[in-house]
Design a protein around this motif. Structure first.
Motif, PDB file in Angstrom:
ATOM      1  N   ALA A 102      17.386   9.583  72.675  1.00  0.00           N
ATOM      2  CA  ALA A 102      16.690   9.574  71.382  1.00  0.00           C
ATOM      3  C   ALA A 102      17.652   9.229  70.243  1.00  0.00           C
ATOM      4  CB  ALA A 102      16.025  10.919  71.131  1.00  0.00           C
ATOM      5  N   LEU A 103      18.963   9.305  70.494  1.00  0.00           N
ATOM      6  CA  LEU A 103      19.959   8.952  69.472  1.00  0.00           C
ATOM      7  C   LEU A 103      20.475   7.515  69.623  1.00  0.00           C
ATOM      8  CD1 LEU A 103      22.171  12.167  69.228  1.00  0.00           C
ATOM      9  CD2 LEU A 103      20.715  11.202  67.447  1.00  0.00           C
ATOM     10  N   ASP A 104      19.959   6.779  70.622  1.00  0.00           N
ATOM     11  CA  ASP A 104      20.459   5.425  70.880  1.00  0.00           C
ATOM     12  C   ASP A 104      20.497   4.546  69.634  1.00  0.00           C
ATOM     13  OD1 ASP A 104      21.084   5.834  73.500  1.00  0.00           O
ATOM     14  OD2 ASP A 104      19.280   4.855  74.300  1.00  0.00           O
ATOM     15  N   GLY A 105      19.490   4.634  68.814  1.00  0.00           N
ATOM     16  CA  GLY A 105      19.412   3.769  67.640  1.00  0.00           C
ATOM     17  C   GLY A 105      20.144   4.287  66.417  1.00  0.00           C
ATOM     18  N   PHE A 106      20.715   5.492  66.516  1.00  0.00           N
ATOM     19  CA  PHE A 106      21.376   6.058  65.341  1.00  0.00           C
ATOM     20  C   PHE A 106      22.723   5.388  65.092  1.00  0.00           C
ATOM     21  CE2 PHE A 106      24.540   9.052  63.633  1.00  0.00           C
ATOM     22  CZ  PHE A 106      24.017   9.171  62.354  1.00  0.00           C
ATOM     23  N   ARG A 107      22.940   5.012  63.856  1.00  0.00           N
ATOM     24  CA  ARG A 107      24.222   4.448  63.424  1.00  0.00           C
ATOM     25  C   ARG A 107      24.432   4.864  61.973  1.00  0.00           C
ATOM     26  NH1 ARG A 107      27.813   1.039  65.520  1.00  0.00           N
ATOM     27  NH2 ARG A 107      28.964  -0.358  64.154  1.00  0.00           N
ATOM     28  N   GLY A 108      25.316   5.816  61.760  1.00  0.00           N
ATOM     29  CA  GLY A 108      25.579   6.319  60.420  1.00  0.00           C
ATOM     30  C   GLY A 108      26.444   5.368  59.616  1.00  0.00           C
ATOM     31  N   GLY A 109      26.638   5.699  58.368  1.00  0.00           N
ATOM     32  CA  GLY A 109      27.489   4.903  57.485  1.00  0.00           C
ATOM     33  C   GLY A 109      28.962   5.096  57.808  1.00  0.00           C
ATOM     34  N   GLU A 110      29.744   4.089  57.501  1.00  0.00           N
ATOM     35  CA  GLU A 110      31.182   4.138  57.753  1.00  0.00           C
ATOM     36  C   GLU A 110      31.860   5.093  56.763  1.00  0.00           C
ATOM     37  OE1 GLU A 110      33.772   0.514  59.026  1.00  0.00           O
ATOM     38  OE2 GLU A 110      34.001   0.738  56.843  1.00  0.00           O
ATOM     39  N   TRP A 111      32.891   5.783  57.228  1.00  0.00           N
ATOM     40  CA  TRP A 111      33.647   6.697  56.373  1.00  0.00           C
ATOM     41  C   TRP A 111      35.124   6.619  56.726  1.00  0.00           C
ATOM     42  CZ3 TRP A 111      35.650  10.719  59.446  1.00  0.00           C
ATOM     43  CH2 TRP A 111      34.983  10.939  60.661  1.00  0.00           C
ATOM     44  N   ARG A 112      35.933   7.118  55.806  1.00  0.00           N
ATOM     45  CA  ARG A 112      37.391   7.067  55.954  1.00  0.00           C
ATOM     46  C   ARG A 112      37.903   8.375  56.543  1.00  0.00           C
ATOM     47  NH1 ARG A 112      41.975   8.494  52.874  1.00  0.00           N
ATOM     48  NH2 ARG A 112      43.649   6.939  52.946  1.00  0.00           N
ATOM     49  N   ALA A 113      38.515   8.286  57.715  1.00  0.00           N
ATOM     50  CA  ALA A 113      39.176   9.440  58.316  1.00  0.00           C
ATOM     51  C   ALA A 113      40.578   9.473  57.728  1.00  0.00           C
ATOM     52  CB  ALA A 113      39.216   9.303  59.828  1.00  0.00           C
ATOM     53  N   GLY A 114      40.816  10.379  56.810  1.00  0.00           N
ATOM     54  CA  GLY A 114      42.061  10.374  56.062  1.00  0.00           C
ATOM     55  C   GLY A 114      42.938  11.601  56.245  1.00  0.00           C
ATOM     56  N   GLU A 115      42.532  12.534  57.126  1.00  0.00           N
ATOM     57  CA  GLU A 115      43.366  13.718  57.316  1.00  0.00           C
ATOM     58  C   GLU A 115      43.125  14.366  58.676  1.00  0.00           C
ATOM     59  OE1 GLU A 115      42.280  16.330  54.104  1.00  0.00           O
ATOM     60  OE2 GLU A 115      40.454  16.997  55.127  1.00  0.00           O
ATOM     61  N   LEU A 116      44.167  15.017  59.149  1.00  0.00           N
ATOM     62  CA  LEU A 116      44.097  15.899  60.317  1.00  0.00           C
ATOM     63  C   LEU A 116      43.843  17.301  59.801  1.00  0.00           C
ATOM     64  CD1 LEU A 116      47.277  15.281  62.518  1.00  0.00           C
ATOM     65  CD2 LEU A 116      44.928  14.900  63.165  1.00  0.00           C
ATOM     66  N   CYS A 117      43.117  18.100  60.564  1.00  0.00           N
ATOM     67  CA  CYS A 117      42.902  19.489  60.170  1.00  0.00           C
ATOM     68  C   CYS A 117      43.297  20.415  61.311  1.00  0.00           C
ATOM     69  CB  CYS A 117      41.436  19.731  59.825  1.00  0.00           C
ATOM     70  SG  CYS A 117      40.880  18.842  58.366  1.00  0.00           S
ATOM     71  N   LEU A 118      44.088  21.432  60.982  1.00  0.00           N
ATOM     72  CA  LEU A 118      44.361  22.512  61.913  1.00  0.00           C
ATOM     73  C   LEU A 118      43.256  23.536  61.689  1.00  0.00           C
ATOM     74  CD1 LEU A 118      46.096  23.942  64.025  1.00  0.00           C
ATOM     75  CD2 LEU A 118      47.444  24.910  62.140  1.00  0.00           C
ATOM     76  N   MET A 119      42.498  23.817  62.737  1.00  0.00           N
ATOM     77  CA  MET A 119      41.306  24.645  62.629  1.00  0.00           C
ATOM     78  C   MET A 119      41.458  25.933  63.436  1.00  0.00           C
ATOM     79  SD  MET A 119      39.195  22.464  60.978  1.00  0.00           S
ATOM     80  CE  MET A 119      37.569  23.122  61.264  1.00  0.00           C
ATOM     81  N   ARG A 120      40.834  26.995  62.917  1.00  0.00           N
ATOM     82  CA  ARG A 120      40.746  28.258  63.642  1.00  0.00           C
ATOM     83  C   ARG A 120      39.300  28.470  64.060  1.00  0.00           C
ATOM     84  NH1 ARG A 120      42.185  32.877  60.071  1.00  0.00           N
ATOM     85  NH2 ARG A 120      39.971  32.992  59.652  1.00  0.00           N
ATOM     86  N   SER A 121      39.098  28.931  65.280  1.00  0.00           N
ATOM     87  CA  SER A 121      37.774  29.220  65.803  1.00  0.00           C
ATOM     88  C   SER A 121      37.631  30.721  65.984  1.00  0.00           C
ATOM     89  CB  SER A 121      37.590  28.508  67.153  1.00  0.00           C
ATOM     90  OG  SER A 121      36.372  28.893  67.751  1.00  0.00           O
TER      91      SER A 121
END
Length: 196
Positions: free
Chosen positions: A155-174
């Motif tokens: 059902a997501l086959d046709g989904f294509r979001g807008g382009e965005w800039r990946a500009g950072e790494l994040c150290l995450m806590r879960s």
């Protein structure tokens, strides 16, 4: 602390995906999934597991160095897929080669620090839902099967979001909160900007 390293999509990209995913929650089989919260959507580069606070200085130094050695890149969320009968995910498109190099550098770096990352190879994706009951400890009448997940992914086959800039790494806590995961950004590391 339970830690991982990620790239977080911007709010606009998350909203586009949330709008595309909303109708999926009404499809057959969707009620047997544990859907992830949009506030925690991210692209995991390396899962580090439980680490003592004493490891943070070396880890943040490594991530700062890796971020400075890799440039910002353009990505978009597109399509979907599943990992067997375990998880439903949204795909990633754009400069995925740059994201792969970044993930490889993070994984190699943490290994050099003596920290084990997850044993699975890097597959760029954003987890949308996992198999299991949506009602906590109460079991669903029937476990979600691979066919259900494949139908939802289709059902997501046709989904294509807008382009965005990946500009950072994040150290995450879960953190686990009554079975649900909450994610907190501990530190951000800007990627190199070579466009100037």
């Amino acid at each position: 602390m339970r830690l991982f390293v990620a790239v977080n999509p911007p709010v606009a990209a998350v909203q586009e995906l949330a709008d595309a995913v909303a109708p999926l929650r009404e499809l057959p089989g969707a009620e047997r999934l544990r859907w992830t919260g949009v506030e925690g959507w991210h692209l995991t580069l390396a899962f580090l597991g439980e680490l003592p606070v004493t490891e943070l200085p070396a880890l943040t130094g490594l991530l700062s160095r890796v971020a400075g050695e890799h440039g910002a890149h353009r990505l978009l969320l597109a399509g979907g897929g599943c990992f067997g009968d375990r998880a439903l995910w949204a795909g990633v498109d754009g400069e995925v080669w740059a994201l792969r190099r970044l993930a490889e550098a993070v994984r190699e770096g943490v290994t050099e620090l003596g920290v084990e990352s997850d044993q699975f190879g890097f597959h760029p994706h954003l987890t949308l839902a996992r198999a299991g009951s949506a009602h906590g400890r109460r079991r669903a009448a029937r476990r979600t099967d691979a066919g259900d997940l494949q139908g939802l992914a289709g059902a997501l086959d046709g989904f294509r979001g807008g382009e965005w800039r990946a500009g950072e790494l994040c150290l995450m806590r879960s953190d686990q909160d009554l079975g649900a995961s909450r994610y907190t950004v501990l530190e951000r590391f800007p990627l190199a900007d070579w466009s100037a």
